[in-house]
Design an enzyme around this catalytic site. Structure first.
Site, PDB file in Angstrom:
ATOM      1  N   LYS A   1       7.365   7.214   3.823  1.00  0.00           N
ATOM      2  CA  LYS A   1       8.529   6.440   3.521  1.00  0.00           C
ATOM      3  C   LYS A   1       8.545   5.993   2.073  1.00  0.00           C
ATOM      4  CE  LYS A   1       8.314   4.318   8.075  1.00  0.00           C
ATOM      5  NZ  LYS A   1       8.086   3.070   8.790  1.00  0.00           N
TER       6      LYS A   1
ATOM      7  N   ASP B   1      -2.662   8.606  -6.063  1.00  0.00           N
ATOM      8  CA  ASP B   1      -3.795   7.684  -6.075  1.00  0.00           C
ATOM      9  C   ASP B   1      -5.082   8.506  -5.919  1.00  0.00           C
ATOM     10  OD1 ASP B   1      -5.536   5.501  -5.623  1.00  0.00           O
ATOM     11  OD2 ASP B   1      -4.059   4.405  -4.478  1.00  0.00           O
TER      12      ASP B   1
END
Length: 180
Positions: free
Chosen positions: A43, A103
């Site tokens: 999302k 990340d």
């Protein structure tokens, strides 16, 4: 109030608009003579995705994948699960993955491997934010909005436990919020 949970604002709405416009121009330049199939990961990247598609001056197709690897934490579990797969085949297409933040790289590495097996013409990554010091696997984005510090950031689609996605800016979440 959500703003009380933010230690500092890193990127204002205006900062984000400038970054998105620049990325849109770069992507348009790269694919100016070709078709483009955009894939975003739900999302977190949805807010970025809806803004960047309007900055890409090309005909595009788009699709969505949903993956899970965080389970309401602050670090990836390392175990990636596809919750929603693409709706269309990507064989022979120029695929551009639109991601909110790169990340550890574990999720994108997994997704890249899955999609490469489906025979796309090309596959590249566009990330709004990059945290290279957190990388544990060798994944590099082709388009990077900006690098961010090794802090837990929220807003503009980025969340903590499904909250803060609707902030119009990106800020550093106070550690006491996620260390409870």
């Amino acid at each position: 109030m959500m703003k009380d949970d933010i230690k500092e604002v890193l990127f204002s709405k205006e900062d984000l608009d400038k970054i998105v416009k620049r990325l849109g121009r770069e992507i348009t330049q790269t694919y100016q003579d070709d078709e483009l199939y955009l894939v975003t990961l739900l999302k977190g990247a949805v807010v970025f995705f809806t803004d960047i598609i309007r900055e890409i001056d090309l005909p595009v197709e788009m699709d969505f994948m949903a993956v899970s690897s965080y389970k309401n934490g602050t670090c990836s579990s390392g175990e990636v699960k596809i919750v929603k797969d693409l709706s269309e085949p990507i064989a022979g297409k120029n695929v551009l993955i639109i991601e909110d933040i790169l990340d550890s790289g574990k999720t994108l590495s997994y997704i890249m491997n899955v999609l490469e097996q489906r025979g796309p013409k090309s596959i590249r990554i566009c990330t709004l934010f990059d945290k290279p010091e957190r990388r544990t696997v060798d994944v590099q984005a082709d388009y990077v909005g900006t690098q961010v510090p090794d802090e837990f950031i929220v807003g503009y689609g980025l969340d903590y436990a499904e909250k803060y996605r609707n902030l119009p800016y990106v800020g550093v979440l106070k550690p006491e919020i996620y260390s409870k």
